[in-house]
Write an enzyme that holds these catalytic residues in place. Structure first.
Site, short mmCIF file in Angstrom:
data_model
loop_
_atom_site.label_atom_id
_atom_site.label_comp_id
_atom_site.label_asym_id
_atom_site.label_seq_id
_atom_site.Cartn_x
_atom_site.Cartn_y
_atom_site.Cartn_z
N ARG A 205 0.10 -21.33 6.38
CA ARG A 205 0.80 -21.01 5.13
C ARG A 205 2.28 -21.30 5.32
NH1 ARG A 205 -2.82 -16.76 6.15
NH2 ARG A 205 -4.36 -16.40 4.49
N LYS A 229 -1.20 -13.07 7.24
CA LYS A 229 -1.25 -12.27 6.02
C LYS A 229 -2.31 -11.18 6.14
CE LYS A 229 -2.08 -12.91 1.06
NZ LYS A 229 -2.48 -13.91 0.03
N HIS A 308 1.63 -25.63 -0.57
CA HIS A 308 0.34 -24.95 -0.43
C HIS A 308 -0.82 -25.94 -0.56
CE1 HIS A 308 -1.89 -21.25 0.02
NE2 HIS A 308 -2.67 -21.59 -0.98
N ARG A 311 -1.78 -27.34 2.70
CA ARG A 311 -2.73 -26.45 3.39
C ARG A 311 -4.15 -26.70 2.89
NH1 ARG A 311 -3.76 -21.12 5.59
NH2 ARG A 311 -4.90 -19.78 4.15
N HIS A 333 -8.37 -16.54 6.41
CA HIS A 333 -8.89 -15.91 5.20
C HIS A 333 -9.53 -14.57 5.55
CE1 HIS A 333 -9.32 -20.00 2.93
NE2 HIS A 333 -8.10 -19.50 2.86
N TYR A 342 -13.52 -24.90 -0.42
CA TYR A 342 -13.61 -26.19 0.26
C TYR A 342 -15.04 -26.72 0.28
CZ TYR A 342 -9.14 -24.26 1.23
OH TYR A 342 -7.92 -23.66 1.06
#
Length: 356
Positions: A205, A229, A308, A311, A333, A342
């Site tokens: 990120r 995150k 982003h 990414r 994630h 994806y």
């Protein structure tokens, strides 16, 4: 704690005393589990809601600090519906469906805490009636829908290499008649190429790239240590690998970093920038990194490309060679549900593979 989290925590501390006592109690309850950034969003959402209660005459106090539990308890369904309409129409900050959903979720969290967790001195819930329990919040960004929006806006196959090369050298030819732009590119091209190459070969990120320190980068093992995150342990950094093809770009930046971006000893940042009129390098900001990518993307012919989406470009390419669980871990994630994007982006490739 990262610089951004420190800023957000400071704002939380500044804003919290203006909130009603029960909101202060709720934020303190959530403090160990949520990041300062998330808590700040909660408080901002409550500011908007309480201001609306006062504007509508539902709360008769002079400020949001005086909104009472009794006033929340007596809210009617038509009033909540009116607030939802207000969120979609008020001029200052018109909300998208995703933002609207988040603001309602913030309220649901508060009302749930007051009615199911918090107690008064007699062990009764602080809130006897929870109107927000009746509100259904629909999921607005399903993986398949997100994938559909991203198709055609990402870098694919050889474009990943081409874009790094363009940042490193190709851009100069397109701005050759602009002395200022050419000078800026000559000064920062190696750094910019290293940033782009790192994201396209690790899936970090932008905040993770910005917060990288010198001792977070292990060139020998092609490994980075990043504050991910959602991780509430501020002392722990997650090891994340980057591909071999990024190593050369990062090494090239390291060789000129000290000379081109001189810094005081206290500066630990990996990626540096020097502002106009200043002589010392400082940590490159998130906004500067985002603007830098947009600048190159427009000139490259991919105006919809953002930092982003770099990414996303990595993740799509990585998913084709790995399973969903490895992709989830690489990207950091919280669940595979997010990573499903994806799978939908690569549907065509998967259908061709099964035919073969």
């Amino acid at each position: 704690m990262t610089i951004q989290k420190q800023k957000d925590r400071l704002q939380v501390d500044q804003k919290l005393p203006t909130m009603p006592w029960y909101v202060q109690q709720f934020i303190e309850y959530k403090l160990p589990d949520l990041s300062p950034s998330t808590l700040l969003e909660y408080i901002r959402d409550y500011e908007i809601f309480f201001d609306w209660l006062i504007q509508e005459g539902i709360s008769t106090g002079p400020d949001i600090h005086s909104v009472t539990l009794e006033q929340l308890e007596s809210l009617r369904m038509e009033q909540v519906t009116a607030y939802r309409i207000y969120l979609t129409t008020y001029k200052e900050q018109k909300n998208s469906r995703i933002t609207l959903s988040r603001k309602l979720s913030s309220l649901r969290s508060l009302f749930h805490y007051l009615s199911q967790i918090a107690e008064d001195e007699n062990f009764y819930p602080l809130l006897k009636r929870n109107i927000m329990a009746k509100i259904e919040i629909k999921r607005v960004h399903k993986p398949k829908d997100t994938a559909a929006k991203l198709k055609g806006k990402l870098l694919e196959e050889d474009e990943l290499f081409d874009f790094v090369d363009y940042v490193r050298t190709g851009y100069a030819a397109d701005v050759s008649d602009n002395k200022q732009a050419l000078y800026a590119h000559e000064h920062n091209a190696i750094r910019d190429a290293a940033i782009v190459s790192l994201i396209l070969n690790s899936g970090l990120r932008v905040s993770e790239v910005v917060n990288l320190n010198m001792d977070d980068v292990d060139m020998n093992n092609r490994m980075l240590y990043v504050s991910r995150k959602g991780n509430q342990d501020e002392t722990f950094k997650t090891p994340v690998y980057f591909r071999e093809r990024a190593k050369e770009d990062i090494q090239a930046y390291l060789e000129l970093r000290a000379a081109r971006y001189p810094t005081p000893k206290r500066e630990k940042a990996f990626f540096l920038a020097i502002k106009n009129g200043e002589k010392e390098g400082k940590r490159m900001t998130k906004r500067a990194m985002q603007a830098m990518i947009i600048k190159y993307a427009k000139a490259f012919g991919k105006p919809s490309l953002t930092v982003h989406k770099l990414r996303h470009s990595f993740a799509t390419d990585y998913y084709l060679q790995n399973d969903i669980y490895k992709t989830k871990e690489q990207l950091g994630h919280a669940s595979t549900e997010t990573t499903e994007i994806y799978a939908h982006l690569t549907d065509k490739t998967m259908s061709e593979a099964i035919d073969r």
